[in-house]
Write a protein that holds these residues in place. Sequence first.
Motif, short mmCIF file in Angstrom:
data_model
loop_
_atom_site.label_atom_id
_atom_site.label_comp_id
_atom_site.label_asym_id
_atom_site.label_seq_id
_atom_site.Cartn_x
_atom_site.Cartn_y
_atom_site.Cartn_z
N ASN A 69 0.85 -1.19 0.00
CA ASN A 69 0.00 0.00 0.00
C ASN A 69 0.89 1.25 0.00
O ASN A 69 1.51 1.57 1.02
CB ASN A 69 -0.90 0.01 1.24
CG ASN A 69 -1.74 1.25 1.35
OD1 ASN A 69 -1.68 2.16 0.53
ND2 ASN A 69 -2.54 1.31 2.41
N PRO A 70 0.96 1.99 -1.11
CA PRO A 70 1.84 3.14 -1.18
C PRO A 70 1.43 4.31 -0.28
O PRO A 70 2.21 5.23 -0.04
CB PRO A 70 1.80 3.55 -2.65
CG PRO A 70 0.52 3.02 -3.16
CD PRO A 70 0.24 1.77 -2.37
N ARG A 71 0.23 4.26 0.26
CA ARG A 71 -0.25 5.34 1.15
C ARG A 71 -0.12 4.99 2.64
O ARG A 71 -0.50 5.77 3.50
CB ARG A 71 -1.71 5.64 0.85
CG ARG A 71 -1.95 6.17 -0.54
CD ARG A 71 -1.58 7.61 -0.59
NE ARG A 71 -1.86 8.16 -1.91
CZ ARG A 71 -1.21 9.18 -2.41
NH1 ARG A 71 -0.26 9.75 -1.73
NH2 ARG A 71 -1.51 9.63 -3.59
N ALA A 72 0.43 3.83 2.94
CA ALA A 72 0.51 3.37 4.33
C ALA A 72 1.42 4.27 5.17
O ALA A 72 2.46 4.74 4.72
CB ALA A 72 1.03 1.94 4.37
N VAL A 73 0.98 4.49 6.40
CA VAL A 73 1.79 5.18 7.40
C VAL A 73 1.74 4.30 8.64
O VAL A 73 0.67 3.92 9.10
CB VAL A 73 1.22 6.59 7.72
CG1 VAL A 73 2.03 7.24 8.84
CG2 VAL A 73 1.21 7.46 6.47
N GLY A 74 2.91 3.96 9.15
CA GLY A 74 2.96 3.06 10.31
C GLY A 74 4.00 3.48 11.32
O GLY A 74 4.55 4.58 11.25
#
Length: 150
Positions: free
Chosen positions: A36-41
Amino acid sequence: MNFTAIIASVLLTGYVYAQEDVKILNAIGMVESGNNPRAVGDRGKAYGAYQMHYSAWVEANMQLMREGKDTYSFSEWRKPMVQDIVGLAYIRSIRSKLKSAGIPNPTCNQIALCWNLGFTKAHRINFNSLLTTSDYAERVQNIYNQNKTK
């Protein structure tokens, strides 16, 4: 051929590990975020498909500079193509460090271990994923092995 493979074939013409690195990066992306290129973790510290931290982004850009290629501001992390370019550069940086540490042909597992723990921590355990409490490197290796036969 997926988008990352196209980028690799264009940008890394002549690079011996280009195809392998694309497969490793894809496997890392699957484990990190489901690609997922929009993932923030990691409580807002890891970004994109490959969940790169700022320090890894900087290291990858240093690799790009050494290669005479364009570099990318961390603010560009939302662009999937930039994530691919920077992620592949980070793998090349890891490969270079492993070679300097006496491992001229690192495995996917060893690269994934450095990606996940950082080079210094991975070196402390002699790049042996069995000495961690996480199965991260094995999961990356399994996905890599599945994609290797395709």
